[in-house]
Design a protein around this motif. Structure first.
Motif, PDB file in Angstrom:
ATOM      1  N   ASP A 180      43.067 108.808 107.003  1.00  0.00           N
ATOM      2  CA  ASP A 180      43.332 107.522 107.640  1.00  0.00           C
ATOM      3  C   ASP A 180      43.751 106.468 106.611  1.00  0.00           C
ATOM      4  N   ALA A 181      43.210 106.570 105.407  1.00  0.00           N
ATOM      5  CA  ALA A 181      43.552 105.598 104.353  1.00  0.00           C
ATOM      6  C   ALA A 181      45.027 105.669 103.985  1.00  0.00           C
ATOM      7  N   GLU A 182      45.689 106.782 104.303  1.00  0.00           N
ATOM      8  CA  GLU A 182      47.116 106.913 104.023  1.00  0.00           C
ATOM      9  C   GLU A 182      48.001 106.380 105.147  1.00  0.00           C
ATOM     10  N   SER A 183      47.400 105.932 106.239  1.00  0.00           N
ATOM     11  CA  SER A 183      48.209 105.529 107.395  1.00  0.00           C
ATOM     12  C   SER A 183      49.069 104.307 107.100  1.00  0.00           C
ATOM     13  N   ASP A 184      48.589 103.405 106.249  1.00  0.00           N
ATOM     14  CA  ASP A 184      49.403 102.230 105.897  1.00  0.00           C
ATOM     15  C   ASP A 184      50.681 102.649 105.186  1.00  0.00           C
ATOM     16  N   ARG A 185      50.545 103.589 104.251  1.00  0.00           N
ATOM     17  CA  ARG A 185      51.732 104.106 103.559  1.00  0.00           C
ATOM     18  C   ARG A 185      52.726 104.698 104.553  1.00  0.00           C
ATOM     19  N   CYS A 186      52.214 105.489 105.492  1.00  0.00           N
ATOM     20  CA  CYS A 186      53.101 106.143 106.457  1.00  0.00           C
ATOM     21  C   CYS A 186      53.831 105.119 107.326  1.00  0.00           C
ATOM     22  N   ALA A 187      53.099 104.116 107.788  1.00  0.00           N
ATOM     23  CA  ALA A 187      53.720 103.092 108.626  1.00  0.00           C
ATOM     24  C   ALA A 187      54.810 102.353 107.854  1.00  0.00           C
ATOM     25  N   LEU A 188      54.536 102.066 106.597  1.00  0.00           N
ATOM     26  CA  LEU A 188      55.522 101.364 105.774  1.00  0.00           C
ATOM     27  C   LEU A 188      56.763 102.227 105.569  1.00  0.00           C
ATOM     28  N   GLU A 189      56.570 103.508 105.266  1.00  0.00           N
ATOM     29  CA  GLU A 189      57.709 104.406 105.070  1.00  0.00           C
ATOM     30  C   GLU A 189      58.564 104.499 106.334  1.00  0.00           C
ATOM     31  N   LEU A 190      57.919 104.661 107.475  1.00  0.00           N
ATOM     32  CA  LEU A 190      58.673 104.803 108.722  1.00  0.00           C
ATOM     33  C   LEU A 190      59.376 103.509 109.112  1.00  0.00           C
ATOM     34  N   SER A 191      58.811 102.377 108.711  1.00  0.00           N
ATOM     35  CA  SER A 191      59.458 101.099 109.068  1.00  0.00           C
ATOM     36  C   SER A 191      60.786 100.930 108.338  1.00  0.00           C
ATOM     37  N   ASP A 192      60.977 101.647 107.231  1.00  0.00           N
ATOM     38  CA  ASP A 192      62.283 101.621 106.556  1.00  0.00           C
ATOM     39  C   ASP A 192      63.386 102.140 107.472  1.00  0.00           C
ATOM     40  N   ALA A 193      63.021 103.052 108.381  1.00  0.00           N
ATOM     41  CA  ALA A 193      64.002 103.647 109.294  1.00  0.00           C
ATOM     42  C   ALA A 193      64.240 102.784 110.532  1.00  0.00           C
ATOM     43  N   ARG A 194      63.506 101.671 110.625  1.00  0.00           N
ATOM     44  CA  ARG A 194      63.651 100.753 111.779  1.00  0.00           C
ATOM     45  C   ARG A 194      63.475 101.512 113.105  1.00  0.00           C
ATOM     46  N   VAL A 195      62.426 102.311 113.180  1.00  0.00           N
ATOM     47  CA  VAL A 195      62.149 103.045 114.413  1.00  0.00           C
ATOM     48  C   VAL A 195      61.687 102.068 115.496  1.00  0.00           C
ATOM     49  N   ASP A 196      61.776 102.485 116.745  1.00  0.00           N
ATOM     50  CA  ASP A 196      61.453 101.607 117.874  1.00  0.00           C
ATOM     51  C   ASP A 196      59.990 101.665 118.289  1.00  0.00           C
ATOM     52  N   VAL A 197      59.306 102.759 117.934  1.00  0.00           N
ATOM     53  CA  VAL A 197      57.869 102.876 118.214  1.00  0.00           C
ATOM     54  C   VAL A 197      57.298 103.890 117.230  1.00  0.00           C
ATOM     55  N   MET A 198      56.047 103.681 116.844  1.00  0.00           N
ATOM     56  CA  MET A 198      55.359 104.636 115.983  1.00  0.00           C
ATOM     57  C   MET A 198      54.127 105.163 116.699  1.00  0.00           C
ATOM     58  N   GLY A 199      53.883 106.473 116.527  1.00  0.00           N
ATOM     59  CA  GLY A 199      52.690 107.091 117.089  1.00  0.00           C
ATOM     60  C   GLY A 199      51.812 107.658 115.990  1.00  0.00           C
ATOM     61  N   TYR A 200      50.589 107.191 115.931  1.00  0.00           N
ATOM     62  CA  TYR A 200      49.587 107.733 115.007  1.00  0.00           C
ATOM     63  C   TYR A 200      48.956 108.908 115.740  1.00  0.00           C
ATOM     64  N   ALA A 201      49.368 110.124 115.368  1.00  0.00           N
ATOM     65  CA  ALA A 201      49.057 111.284 116.201  1.00  0.00           C
ATOM     66  C   ALA A 201      47.868 112.079 115.680  1.00  0.00           C
ATOM     67  N   CYS A 202      46.744 111.422 115.479  1.00  0.00           N
ATOM     68  CA  CYS A 202      45.496 112.131 115.196  1.00  0.00           C
ATOM     69  C   CYS A 202      44.365 111.360 115.851  1.00  0.00           C
ATOM     70  N   LEU A 203      43.859 111.897 116.946  1.00  0.00           N
ATOM     71  CA  LEU A 203      42.822 111.206 117.717  1.00  0.00           C
ATOM     72  C   LEU A 203      41.507 111.113 116.959  1.00  0.00           C
ATOM     73  N   VAL A 204      41.059 112.218 116.365  1.00  0.00           N
ATOM     74  CA  VAL A 204      39.722 112.221 115.770  1.00  0.00           C
ATOM     75  C   VAL A 204      39.660 111.398 114.485  1.00  0.00           C
ATOM     76  N   ALA A 205      40.769 111.276 113.766  1.00  0.00           N
ATOM     77  CA  ALA A 205      40.761 110.448 112.564  1.00  0.00           C
ATOM     78  C   ALA A 205      40.431 109.001 112.908  1.00  0.00           C
ATOM     79  N   ILE A 206      40.932 108.533 114.034  1.00  0.00           N
ATOM     80  CA  ILE A 206      40.634 107.176 114.503  1.00  0.00           C
ATOM     81  C   ILE A 206      39.201 107.093 115.021  1.00  0.00           C
ATOM     82  N   MET A 207      38.822 108.033 115.889  1.00  0.00           N
ATOM     83  CA  MET A 207      37.507 107.942 116.528  1.00  0.00           C
ATOM     84  C   MET A 207      36.365 108.150 115.543  1.00  0.00           C
TER      85      MET A 207
END
Length: 233
Positions: A41-68
């Protein structure tokens, strides 16, 4: 994790005009344990930043248990923080977490009592059950398949799921959560379990797809993906 959500959107392309492109950035995790999930989960900020370079329209954090596993209500904090990361890169993007999508999807379906199939070890499954209960749902039965290796979760045969559900006390349930994990395959048997039980079926991947389509302002439909994506809601 990139398997079933693209499959549902590809099926949607057969019945609706929108077309989709996929970009992914991965957080490392091999063993599904609380410590590895927290590190992931600590790496999720990096992932969001990397994907925002592509100017995507929506991002999905696809791991339920990491959040819960990070504490009750954490999906709201995660979604807000990751959105801030994208905004800081000049590309404010809607963020969907599979954890938030599942609890919101149950609300859309009008569920109050549910049963859950989870691939996790029992302590992690209890965290998931407690998290969902804290959101206002009564978990009347559940099963932990106790698969610790992340690749083995992905390799679990979905054809086993109907029999597993048959062993649950689902008769009073409003919704069957067939897979409380985006990683564990379930899409091939969603319709089968609905037919066998007479109950609407939801999975983490179906809920995430629904939430992403809604975030895009698109009609949330996909063939063969169960009640939530049937168009009934």
């Amino acid at each position: 994790m990139e398997t079933e959500i693209p499959a549902m959107l590809a099926a949607r392309q057969l019945v609706r005009p929108e077309r989709f492109l996929f970009h992914s950035s991965r957080m490392r995790m091999k063993t599904v344990s609380k410590d590895e999930l927290a590190a992931m989960d600590a790496e999720s900020d990096r992932c969001a930043l990397e994907l925002s370079d592509a100017r995507v329209d929506v991002m999905g954090y696809a791991c339920l248990v990491a959040i819960m596993a990070m504490g009750l209500g954490y999906h709201r904090r995660s979604e807000a923080r990751l959105h801030e990361r994208t905004a800081g890169n000049g590309a404010p993007t809607p963020i969907v977490t599979s954890a938030g999508a599942l609890v919101d999807g149950l609300k859309v379906m009008g569920a109050r009592k549910i049963v859950i199939v989870a691939p996790y070890m029992k302590p992690l499954t209890k965290l998931v059950v407690d998290y969902i209960a804290s959101e206002g749902y009564e978990v009347i039965d559940h099963v932990a398949l106790e698969i610790s290796d992340n690749l083995n979760v992905a390799a679990h045969d979905p054809e086993r799921l109907p029999g597993i559900v048959q062993g649950l006390n689902y008769k009073d349930a409003d919704v069957i959560v067939l897979s409380a994990c985006v990683q564990m395959p379930s899409l091939p048997v969603v319709a089968k379990v609905e037919a066998l039980t007479g109950k609407p079926v939801l999975t983490a991947a179906v809920a995430t797809t629904y939430a992403m389509l809604r975030a895009l302002g698109l009609e949330a439909v996909a063939p063969g993906a169960g009640a939530l994506l049937s168009g009934a809601y």
